[in-house]
Motif scaffolding. Structure first.
Motif, PDB file in Angstrom:
ATOM      1  N   THR A 144      76.591 116.596  23.602  1.00 14.96           N
ATOM      2  CA  THR A 144      76.050 117.703  22.825  1.00 14.96           C
ATOM      3  C   THR A 144      74.595 117.936  23.245  1.00 14.96           C
ATOM      4  N   ALA A 145      74.002 118.982  22.717  1.00 16.00           N
ATOM      5  CA  ALA A 145      72.603 119.298  23.041  1.00 16.00           C
ATOM      6  C   ALA A 145      71.816 119.497  21.756  1.00 16.00           C
ATOM      7  N   ARG A 146      70.563 119.059  21.774  1.00 14.63           N
ATOM      8  CA  ARG A 146      69.669 119.260  20.630  1.00 14.63           C
ATOM      9  C   ARG A 146      68.233 119.116  21.099  1.00 14.63           C
ATOM     10  N   LEU A 147      67.309 119.431  20.193  1.00 16.93           N
ATOM     11  CA  LEU A 147      65.897 119.260  20.493  1.00 16.93           C
ATOM     12  C   LEU A 147      65.459 117.832  20.174  1.00 16.93           C
ATOM     13  N   ALA A 148      64.526 117.332  20.949  1.00 11.47           N
ATOM     14  CA  ALA A 148      63.996 115.989  20.726  1.00 11.47           C
ATOM     15  C   ALA A 148      63.143 115.970  19.463  1.00 11.47           C
ATOM     16  N   THR A 149      63.209 114.857  18.735  1.00  9.19           N
ATOM     17  CA  THR A 149      62.283 114.656  17.625  1.00  9.19           C
ATOM     18  C   THR A 149      60.896 114.354  18.205  1.00  9.19           C
ATOM     19  N   LEU A 153      67.333 117.883  24.814  1.00  7.45           N
ATOM     20  CA  LEU A 153      67.997 116.637  25.154  1.00  7.45           C
ATOM     21  C   LEU A 153      69.500 116.883  25.264  1.00  7.45           C
ATOM     22  N   LEU A 154      70.143 116.199  26.205  1.00  6.89           N
ATOM     23  CA  LEU A 154      71.596 116.143  26.277  1.00  6.89           C
ATOM     24  C   LEU A 154      71.991 114.779  25.717  1.00  6.89           C
ATOM     25  N   VAL A 155      72.795 114.789  24.666  1.00  7.75           N
ATOM     26  CA  VAL A 155      73.130 113.554  23.964  1.00  7.75           C
ATOM     27  C   VAL A 155      74.593 113.208  24.219  1.00  7.75           C
ATOM     28  N   GLU A 156      74.808 112.070  24.869  1.00 14.40           N
ATOM     29  CA  GLU A 156      76.153 111.609  25.176  1.00 14.40           C
ATOM     30  C   GLU A 156      76.536 110.488  24.212  1.00 14.40           C
ATOM     31  N   SER A 157      77.660 110.673  23.515  1.00 16.90           N
ATOM     32  CA  SER A 157      78.204 109.636  22.634  1.00 16.90           C
ATOM     33  C   SER A 157      79.446 109.063  23.304  1.00 16.90           C
ATOM     34  N   ARG A 158      79.483 107.735  23.464  1.00 13.20           N
ATOM     35  CA  ARG A 158      80.615 107.102  24.153  1.00 13.20           C
ATOM     36  C   ARG A 158      81.124 105.897  23.369  1.00 13.20           C
ATOM     37  N   LEU A 159      82.438 105.726  23.411  1.00 14.46           N
ATOM     38  CA  LEU A 159      83.075 104.536  22.866  1.00 14.46           C
ATOM     39  C   LEU A 159      83.738 103.813  24.032  1.00 14.46           C
ATOM     40  N   ILE A 160      83.355 102.550  24.238  1.00 15.67           N
ATOM     41  CA  ILE A 160      83.823 101.790  25.392  1.00 15.67           C
ATOM     42  C   ILE A 160      84.733 100.661  24.926  1.00 15.67           C
TER      43      ILE A 160
END
Length: 245
Positions: free
Chosen positions: A181-186, A201-208
């Motif tokens: 997803t994409a969002r602004l940095a804090t 920011l490009l935010v990658e969420s992963r489950l490994i």
């Protein structure tokens, strides 16, 4: 030294000189300050600032209140079909990977616990690191692991790989699923990543999962949008290849 003329304003002269400096310094190189450049050309700081801003808008440099201006680093490419530690990705490209450990410890995190297939009340191990490529911060990474993996804290998580540490415990990461997803940095993230807000920011969420199918890591990585590229590929669906145009 180049000078301005009636048909060529000083900010353009400074901009041309800054482009030459970018080529000489290379990606990640630090440029002189606005004050130093203004003094060099006998110009006002506002004029020098306009030249810097023009280069920033063209994507040639990055600016930050605390560290000044530098040549924009080349983006780090990663294949979406290969589960490879970021440390290895950097080394494959001739970059030096390092990390700064921001936080590491056990504590409650109901959402992460559920993502790992654990009861919401069970504590998890959280490791937050700032990831660097050749000294340039590229991502802020927060990894959550089951609490029985606490022995990874004995490993060198600043110079080494978390996945290598897991492998030492007999848990080799085998497969990952996730989304970006994409969002602004804090403000805090912008400061750590050396960005001037607003910054994307490009935010990658992963489950490994490991080779036994156990969930071993739930990770969220906030990448600097201008310093990270995800290479993708896709095949046409069979129905779309056989249906009439």
């Amino acid at each position: 030294m180049p000078t301005a003329s009636a048909s060529r304003p000083m900010y353009e002269v400074i901009e041309e000189w800054l482009v030459e400096q970018c080529e000489t310094l290379g990606p990640g190189g630090n440029l002189p300050s606005e004050v130093a450049v203004a003094e060099r050309f006998g110009a006002s700081r506002m004029t020098a600032r306009r030249a810097f801003q023009n280069l920033a808008e063209k994507g040639l440099i990055e600016r930050h209140r605390r560290i000044g201006s530098r040549v924009r680093p080349a983006p780090l490419h990663r294949q979406d079909s290969v589960l490879r530690p970021l440390t290895d990705e950097m080394r494959r490209r001739g970059l030096t990977p390092t990390s700064r450990l921001i936080h590491a410890g056990l504590g409650p995190n109901p959402l992460a616990a559920q993502q790992l297939g654990l009861p919401a009340t069970e504590w998890v191990l959280t490791i937050q690191r700032l990831r660097f490529a050749d000294g340039t911060p590229v991502a802020l990474e927060t990894a959550c692991l089951p609490n029985d993996f606490a022995d990874v804290l004995e490993e060198d998580l600043e110079q080494g790989s978390l996945h290598a540490a897991l492998a030492h415990l007999g848990r080799t990461p085998a497969r990952a699923t996730g989304h970006v997803t994409a969002r602004l940095a804090t403000d805090e993230e912008a400061d750590l990543l050396e960005l001037d807000p607003p910054a994307a920011l490009l935010v990658e969420s992963r489950l490994i999962v490991d080779s036994t199918g156990r969930r071993v890591e739930s990770t969220q990585s906030a990448y600097v949008g201008s310093r990270w590229v995800l290479d993708t590929g896709a095949y046409g669906a069979p129905s779309s290849l056989t249906s009439p145009a």
